[in-house]
Design a protein around this motif. Structure first.
Motif, PDB file in Angstrom:
ATOM      1  N   ARG B  14       0.846  -1.165   0.198  1.00 12.79           N
ATOM      2  CA  ARG B  14       0.034  -0.077  -0.002  1.00 12.79           C
ATOM      3  C   ARG B  14       0.847   1.268   0.012  1.00 12.79           C
ATOM      4  O   ARG B  14       0.549   2.125  -0.790  1.00 12.79           O
ATOM      5  N   VAL B  16       4.048   1.366  -1.167  1.00 13.62           N
ATOM      6  CA  VAL B  16       4.546   1.452  -2.518  1.00 13.62           C
ATOM      7  C   VAL B  16       3.627   2.106  -3.624  1.00 13.62           C
ATOM      8  O   VAL B  16       3.916   3.134  -4.468  1.00 13.62           O
ATOM      9  N   PHE B  17       2.431   1.639  -3.363  1.00 15.14           N
ATOM     10  CA  PHE B  17       1.338   1.885  -4.548  1.00 15.14           C
ATOM     11  C   PHE B  17       0.810   3.454  -4.353  1.00 15.14           C
ATOM     12  O   PHE B  17       0.912   4.235  -5.221  1.00 15.14           O
ATOM     13  N   VAL B  21       1.782   6.526  -6.882  1.00 14.28           N
ATOM     14  CA  VAL B  21       0.548   7.203  -7.559  1.00 14.28           C
ATOM     15  C   VAL B  21       0.711   8.742  -7.283  1.00 14.28           C
ATOM     16  O   VAL B  21       0.623   9.589  -7.948  1.00 14.28           O
ATOM     17  N   ASP B  22       1.059   9.210  -6.105  1.00  8.48           N
ATOM     18  CA  ASP B  22       1.395  10.392  -5.493  1.00  8.48           C
ATOM     19  C   ASP B  22       2.510  11.012  -6.446  1.00  8.48           C
ATOM     20  O   ASP B  22       2.691  12.220  -6.872  1.00  8.48           O
ATOM     21  N   ILE B  25       1.244  11.957  -9.882  1.00  9.80           N
ATOM     22  CA  ILE B  25       0.237  13.137  -9.819  1.00  9.80           C
ATOM     23  C   ILE B  25       1.283  14.541  -9.639  1.00  9.80           C
ATOM     24  O   ILE B  25       1.231  15.551 -10.394  1.00  9.80           O
ATOM     25  N   GLU B  52      -0.006  -1.545 -14.430  1.00  7.71           N
ATOM     26  CA  GLU B  52      -1.299  -1.148 -14.922  1.00  7.71           C
ATOM     27  C   GLU B  52      -2.191  -0.575 -13.821  1.00  7.71           C
ATOM     28  O   GLU B  52      -2.926   0.404 -13.795  1.00  7.71           O
ATOM     29  N   LEU B  53      -2.052  -1.065 -12.569  1.00  8.41           N
ATOM     30  CA  LEU B  53      -2.715  -0.731 -11.255  1.00  8.41           C
ATOM     31  C   LEU B  53      -2.202   0.599 -10.876  1.00  8.41           C
ATOM     32  O   LEU B  53      -3.243   1.484 -10.557  1.00  8.41           O
ATOM     33  N   ILE B  54      -1.050   1.073 -11.096  1.00 16.48           N
ATOM     34  CA  ILE B  54      -0.737   2.321 -10.897  1.00 16.48           C
ATOM     35  C   ILE B  54      -1.368   3.488 -11.756  1.00 16.48           C
ATOM     36  O   ILE B  54      -1.561   4.566 -11.520  1.00 16.48           O
ATOM     37  N   ALA B  56      -3.825   2.840 -13.668  1.00 17.12           N
ATOM     38  CA  ALA B  56      -5.345   2.957 -13.417  1.00 17.12           C
ATOM     39  C   ALA B  56      -5.573   4.128 -12.364  1.00 17.12           C
ATOM     40  O   ALA B  56      -6.497   4.855 -12.415  1.00 17.12           O
ATOM     41  N   ALA B  57      -4.862   3.897 -11.132  1.00 19.94           N
ATOM     42  CA  ALA B  57      -5.354   4.876 -10.241  1.00 19.94           C
ATOM     43  C   ALA B  57      -4.677   6.346 -10.390  1.00 19.94           C
ATOM     44  O   ALA B  57      -5.417   7.149  -9.779  1.00 19.94           O
ATOM     45  N   ALA B  59      -4.734   7.448 -13.739  1.00 17.84           N
ATOM     46  CA  ALA B  59      -5.098   7.893 -14.888  1.00 17.84           C
ATOM     47  C   ALA B  59      -6.423   9.207 -14.746  1.00 17.84           C
ATOM     48  O   ALA B  59      -6.377  10.141 -15.238  1.00 17.84           O
ATOM     49  N   ARG B  60      -7.163   9.060 -13.579  1.00 21.87           N
ATOM     50  CA  ARG B  60      -8.292  10.226 -13.351  1.00 21.87           C
ATOM     51  C   ARG B  60      -7.516  11.295 -12.731  1.00 21.87           C
ATOM     52  O   ARG B  60      -8.233  12.459 -12.570  1.00 21.87           O
ATOM     53  N   GLN B  61      -6.307  11.198 -12.277  1.00 22.35           N
ATOM     54  CA  GLN B  61      -5.797  12.229 -11.259  1.00 22.35           C
ATOM     55  C   GLN B  61      -4.511  13.010 -11.982  1.00 22.35           C
ATOM     56  O   GLN B  61      -3.866  13.700 -11.405  1.00 22.35           O
TER      57      GLN B  61
END
Lengths: 347, 347
Positions: B14, B16-17, B21-22, B25, B52-54, B56-57, B59-61
């Motif tokens: 979590r 690392v994820f 993602v941060d 952004i 792809e999990l990163i 996907a998370a 893509a919207r941000q």
């Protein structure tokens, strides 16, 4: 909620993705306990290639709801790669995760992966799951099966390998069943997994529970109705008339008219849902009245209670997600009425 | 940025994820053009199972940055499943996507998937890519190869199948190379794909470009330096002293001391980065001065310019992501100085 998803074929993947994530957030906010997401590669209506992508995007924006791939079709993946990904996602969701597994029902999904007939799918599923459990042990092993091989390395002087153990040490597993005496639900019972009864009429719900419970009992495992979920089409509005309009003219109606009725007829499922009818006579009114659960909070509570009584009941109702992308407000209001008005009447 | 990720083994998935993602952004906000994310299943430092999990998370941000799996290790997946997922993600990112492909370098990642030796990995990669291109055509086909089979169904009376074509009709592809005369970069050149030169000393950068350009020329394809990326460790601060401290005492220092130096020594890479030195004499000062690019904006711009001059240059610098999770501010400030102060000096 079960987000198959029944999204119209003309929706772009980005629209399908955004709608699925937004619905996860909304369901979490409303207090839904589980959000299942389907996996298909070739279907024009059921069009999410990998449910983990929705789960990843939803993990940071939801707090309590469990995020559940439903189901990963095991014959279509490298089982060790999938196992490592699943374990990782149990941590990313901090345990808010139930792994749905399936062996794949659509011939086109099989053909894409080079499987010319599907007769080995069940054996592949069992073998893949065996490998996945080995990976989750996170200890050195070597597995050479009929379809797949896998292993886990011993640490060496240069590398200490990463744990592939899931959050809390265990992956919670669920299987969905649809056919009478469903082999999937037997398998779930024998292993103490969760069971999802995909709606195929009230007789099927009772049969599914019996199949599941009997297999569990024979294996010396105790299961209860809390482990048993039923997936249904449900629409609630302030009045019966509004609910009917929202259903028939909205996403649920479109999905049934354009996609599900032909498919359900093909597999004899519509007949199972309407056992007393001649299929040639079926109208949309029959479906509204006897298949979907549509109405005011009182009507929906009564209908659900009647089904519970007739079938012995279940722990969790999973509502199918439908395409209300063009105007999501009445759909979200239906979900809200379901949690705030219907659920308390059912307790 | 290239988020391998070099995250300390004790970080949870979590963490690392969220960090990945941060950082996506933050990089998007700062105007970085590309964000690459690695894929490994067994490594304790490089610990994202599916990039792809990163994506996907993120893509919207994010708005502009390209989100690039770097690389999907093709022998470790069902190629048709991966192709369908990749096509779907090009739509979810609305074209902000470059697919990195690789054949897998770590024996433990291979062992997990049941590959007992890695001698077939390159052939598997080529065959998997062939299948993936077929899937992206989104037309009926049947492919029976040495390692994999795949196909795409004709529409029938019950189903019109979903398009598996990518956004804009084409998947942009990139390959990374590390070894001298890299076969991966030859392959990239022959096919007109993008090239990433993973830093292995200045001689390697020049060699990588020549390998890439020569293969392209022989195939009658025109490539230019814009297609050529170099991956480096870079740290910028207001002063040389602050930058040095942030590097040596921070995430980059930890990753090198505890993980990368032993690995790079094992494969002879540290010698390639420091060709004039005896490995027994190498100190952290040598690495700060001669391997990483560390300093004030002026220092970093000078150092990067000198490397460009010595090697012929490249289109995009990819900065390795490092574990600054405990205090991310000085690291993000380093990224900011890189875009706001260093980049304009390089134009």
């Amino acid at each position: 909620m079960f987000q198959t998803p029944f999204m119209r074929p003309e929706r772009t993947p980005r629209q399908v993705f955004d709608f699925a994530v937004d619905q996860a957030i909304e369901c979490d906010r409303l207090g839904f306990t589980e959000y299942w997401i389907g996996e298909h590669a070739t279907m024009s209506w059921e069009s999410i290639t990998n449910p983990e992508l929705i789960i990843a995007a939803s993990a940071r924006q939801t707090q309590k709801i469990k995020l559940c791939p439903g189901a990963h079709l095991l014959p279509y993946h490298n089982p060790a790669s999938l196992a490592a990904q699943v374990a990782w996602m149990t941590h990313v969701t901090e345990g808010r995760y139930i792994l749905g597994i399936g062996s794949g029902g659509y011939p086109s999904d099989a053909k894409l992966r080079g499987l010319k007939d599907m007769s080995t799918n069940h054996k592949r599923t069992t073998e893949a799951l065996e490998i996945m459990k080995n990976v989750w042990e996170s200890k050195p092993f070597q597995f050479d099966g009929e379809f797949y091989s896998a292993g886990y390395p011993e640490n060496d002087e240069h590398h200490e390998y990463r744990s592939t153990a899931p959050y809390g040490g265990k992956v919670e597993i669920g299987l969905a069943g649809l056919s009478p005496n469903s082999p999937s639900l037997s398998f779930a019972g024998r292993n103490g997994y969760n069971a999802l009864s995909v709606y195929a009429g009230e007789a099927a719900i009772a049969n599914h529970w019996n199949t599941y419970e009997q297999a569990a009992t024979e294996a010396g495992i105790s299961v209860n109705r809390e482990n048993f979920r039923v997936v249904r089409d449900v629409i609630v509005a302030d009045t019966d008339a509004e609910a009917r309009k929202l259903a028939v003219e909205g996403g649920i109606g479109k999905a049934w008219m354009e996609y599900l009725i032909p498919v359900y007829k093909q597999f004899g499922l519509l007949q199972a849902m309407l056992p007393d009818m001649d299929m040639a006579d079926v109208t949309i009114d029959d479906i509204v009245e006897k298949v979907w659960i549509v109405g005011s909070p009182d009507t929906v509570a009564e209908k659900l209670s009647a089904v519970c009584e007739a079938t012995g009941g279940w722990g969790t109702t999973l509502v199918y997600g439908h395409d209300y992308l063009d105007d999501v407000k009445p759909w979200n209001y239906s979900l809200q009425l379901l949690t705030e008005e219907v659920a308390p009447k059912m307790a």
